[in-house]
Design an enzyme around this catalytic site. Sequence first.
Site, PDB file in Angstrom:
ATOM      1  N   LYS A  79      -1.468 -30.384   9.805  1.00  0.00           N
ATOM      2  CA  LYS A  79      -0.817 -29.459  10.326  1.00  0.00           C
ATOM      3  C   LYS A  79      -1.327 -29.734  11.679  1.00  0.00           C
ATOM      4  O   LYS A  79      -0.269 -28.906  13.086  1.00  0.00           O
ATOM      5  CB  LYS A  79      -2.009 -28.248  10.207  1.00  0.00           C
ATOM      6  N   THR A 108      -6.945 -23.205  10.820  1.00  0.00           N
ATOM      7  CA  THR A 108      -7.363 -24.800  11.026  1.00  0.00           C
ATOM      8  C   THR A 108      -8.025 -25.143  11.933  1.00  0.00           C
ATOM      9  O   THR A 108      -8.809 -24.684  12.602  1.00  0.00           O
ATOM     10  CB  THR A 108      -6.037 -25.123  12.798  1.00  0.00           C
ATOM     11  N   LYS A 143      -7.307 -25.030  20.902  1.00  0.00           N
ATOM     12  CA  LYS A 143      -8.448 -26.324  19.883  1.00  0.00           C
ATOM     13  C   LYS A 143      -7.543 -26.931  19.151  1.00  0.00           C
ATOM     14  O   LYS A 143      -7.501 -28.036  18.752  1.00  0.00           O
ATOM     15  CB  LYS A 143      -8.801 -24.761  19.026  1.00  0.00           C
TER      16      LYS A 143
HETATM   17  P1  NAD Z   1      -7.660 -14.226  15.153  1.00  0.00           P
HETATM   18  O1  NAD Z   1      -8.595 -14.461  16.214  1.00  0.00           O
HETATM   19  O2  NAD Z   1      -6.618 -13.473  15.129  1.00  0.00           O
HETATM   20  O3  NAD Z   1      -8.724 -14.041  13.860  1.00  0.00           O
HETATM   21  C1  NAD Z   1      -9.054 -14.761  13.288  1.00  0.00           C
HETATM   22  C2  NAD Z   1     -10.826 -12.921  12.245  1.00  0.00           C
HETATM   23  O4  NAD Z   1     -11.137 -13.866  12.586  1.00  0.00           O
HETATM   24  C3  NAD Z   1     -10.827 -12.116  12.998  1.00  0.00           C
HETATM   25  O5  NAD Z   1     -10.443 -10.568  13.002  1.00  0.00           O
HETATM   26  C4  NAD Z   1     -12.250 -12.272  13.564  1.00  0.00           C
HETATM   27  O6  NAD Z   1     -12.922 -11.191  14.098  1.00  0.00           O
HETATM   28  C5  NAD Z   1     -12.512 -12.623  12.598  1.00  0.00           C
HETATM   29  N1  NAD Z   1     -13.701 -13.647  11.916  1.00  0.00           N
HETATM   30  C6  NAD Z   1     -14.065 -14.636  13.226  1.00  0.00           C
HETATM   31  N2  NAD Z   1     -15.964 -15.227  12.181  1.00  0.00           N
HETATM   32  C7  NAD Z   1     -15.542 -14.031  11.319  1.00  0.00           C
HETATM   33  C8  NAD Z   1     -17.175 -14.087   9.804  1.00  0.00           C
HETATM   34  N3  NAD Z   1     -17.763 -14.626  10.375  1.00  0.00           N
HETATM   35  N4  NAD Z   1     -16.805 -13.324   9.304  1.00  0.00           N
HETATM   36  C9  NAD Z   1     -15.451 -12.566   8.968  1.00  0.00           C
HETATM   37  N5  NAD Z   1     -14.346 -12.398  10.085  1.00  0.00           N
HETATM   38  C10 NAD Z   1     -14.850 -13.437  10.851  1.00  0.00           C
HETATM   39  O7  NAD Z   1      -7.378 -15.585  14.540  1.00  0.00           O
HETATM   40  P2  NAD Z   1      -5.388 -16.081  14.500  1.00  0.00           P
HETATM   41  O8  NAD Z   1      -4.393 -15.910  15.338  1.00  0.00           O
HETATM   42  O9  NAD Z   1      -5.830 -15.043  13.128  1.00  0.00           O
HETATM   43  O10 NAD Z   1      -5.965 -17.323  13.871  1.00  0.00           O
HETATM   44  C11 NAD Z   1      -7.118 -17.663  12.655  1.00  0.00           C
HETATM   45  C12 NAD Z   1      -6.521 -19.166  11.896  1.00  0.00           C
HETATM   46  O11 NAD Z   1      -5.447 -19.030  12.206  1.00  0.00           O
HETATM   47  C13 NAD Z   1      -7.198 -19.386  12.454  1.00  0.00           C
HETATM   48  O12 NAD Z   1      -7.880 -20.842  12.325  1.00  0.00           O
HETATM   49  C14 NAD Z   1      -5.946 -20.805  14.154  1.00  0.00           C
HETATM   50  O13 NAD Z   1      -6.015 -21.618  14.792  1.00  0.00           O
HETATM   51  C15 NAD Z   1      -4.823 -20.373  12.924  1.00  0.00           C
HETATM   52  N6  NAD Z   1      -3.840 -19.615  12.731  1.00  0.00           N
HETATM   53  C16 NAD Z   1      -3.139 -19.321  13.489  1.00  0.00           C
HETATM   54  C17 NAD Z   1      -1.635 -18.871  14.368  1.00  0.00           C
HETATM   55  C18 NAD Z   1      -1.185 -17.908  14.757  1.00  0.00           C
HETATM   56  O14 NAD Z   1      -0.373 -18.343  14.893  1.00  0.00           O
HETATM   57  N7  NAD Z   1      -1.830 -17.052  14.991  1.00  0.00           N
HETATM   58  C19 NAD Z   1      -0.635 -19.552  13.154  1.00  0.00           C
HETATM   59  C20 NAD Z   1      -1.227 -21.068  11.853  1.00  0.00           C
HETATM   60  C21 NAD Z   1      -2.346 -21.018  12.146  1.00  0.00           C
END
Ligand code: NAD
Length: 302
Positions: free
Chosen positions: A170, A95, A245
Site C-alpha cells: 500500500k 493504512t 501520513k
Molecule cells: P476518515 O477520517 O474519513 O474516517 C475515519 C473514521 O474513524 C472517522 O469517521 C472517525 O470518527 C473514526 N474513528 C476515529 N477513532 C475511532 C475510534 N476510536 N472508534 C471508532 N471510530 C473511530 O478517514 P478515511 O478517509 O475513511 O480513511 C480511513 C483509512 O483508510 C485511513 O487509514 C486512510 O489512510 C485509508 N484510506 C483512505 C482512502 C481515501 O481515499 N479516503 C483511500 C485508501 C485508504
Amino acid sequence: MTQPSIAFIGLGNMGGPMCANLAKAGFPVAAYDVSKAACEAAREAGAAVAASSTDAAKAAEVVITMLPSGKLVLEVLSSVLAIVRPGTLLIDCSTIDGASARKAHEMAAAKGAASLDAPVSGGAGGAKAGTLTFMVGGKAEVFQRAEPILLKMGKKAFHCGGAGAGQSAKICNNMLLAISMIGVSEALTLGEKLGLDHKVMFDVMTASSGRCWSLDTYCPVPGPVPGAPSNNGYKPGFATALMLKDVRLAQEAAAGAGVAIPLGEAAERLYAAYAEAGGNDMDFSGIINYLRGTGRGKREMT
Ligand code: NAD
C-alpha cells in the site's frame, strides 16, 4: 449458507460506504464510529449501530477496522481482543505503519484470533462503488477465509505475503499516487499558463503517455471528471493529512530498507507545505491550488 456476522469499526469516507456494501450484500453488520453522524448513515444503509467497538464486536465472527492511524487501530484492537472468541477473524483495512500492523497480528495471535492487514486502494468513489483493490498481508488460509467478504467491498484482493505485506504494498502504491498527482497538477498548471484549455489537456493526456489514475479518475481541476473532489470544493475524498501520513510511512520504510526515494521525499515536502498553508483537511488533489499559487492553500511565493 448463513453469512458470517461482521463488526465494522470506523465509518468515515471509506469505512462508511464499505460497511454499507456489506449490509447490502446481506451480512449482518454491527457498526460503530465515535461520530454519531457516521453511525446514523450506517443505520440508514442497513447496519445495526453498536454503542462501542466492543459492543459491535461481542457477537461478531469477523471484525473489520477502518481507522486513521496505527495508534487508534491498536487501541481499538486491544479492547476488542479482550472480549472476542478465539478464531474470530480480524481484518484491518486502515493504512498504517508496518510496525503497528505486525503488532496487531501478534496481539491477535496471542488471543487465538486470525488476522490480516488489508489496506485498500480506489478512494471514496471506489469504496462506494464496491470496486476497491485490497492488498493483504497474513497467512494464506486466513486470506482465503476473508476473500469472499473483501470481494463484496472490492473488485480485487491480492495476497501480498505474510504479516505487514499488505501495508508494504500500500505505501509503495500511495507514494506513487502522491507523486503522480503532483505531476498531473504541474502539467495542467503549465498547460493553463501556456493558454491551453483544461478539457483539451485532459483529452490529449488521457489519450497519450501521461495517462494515469490521478488524471483520468481523479482529475485535480473541475470539469473533466464529474465525481472528482475538484468539482466539490476539494472536500475529501482523501484528505491531505492522510496522504501526508502515507508519504511519511513510505519515507520511514525507505530509510529502514536503505532505499533512495528522491521523488517521494519531494512529494512529502510539497504535501507538508500544502497542509501547512491550509490544505490539511482538504482533498490531496487540491495540491494543484498550492502549486499554481491560487485558492486556499496558496503557495507563498518568495
Ligand atoms: P476518515 O477520517 O474519513 O474516517 C475515519 C473514521 O474513524 C472517522 O469517521 C472517525 O470518527 C473514526 N474513528 C476515529 N477513532 C475511532 C475510534 N476510536 N472508534 C471508532 N471510530 C473511530 O478517514 P478515511 O478517509 O475513511 O480513511 C480511513 C483509512 O483508510 C485511513 O487509514 C486512510 O489512510 C485509508 N484510506 C483512505 C482512502 C481515501 O481515499 N479516503 C483511500 C485508501 C485508504
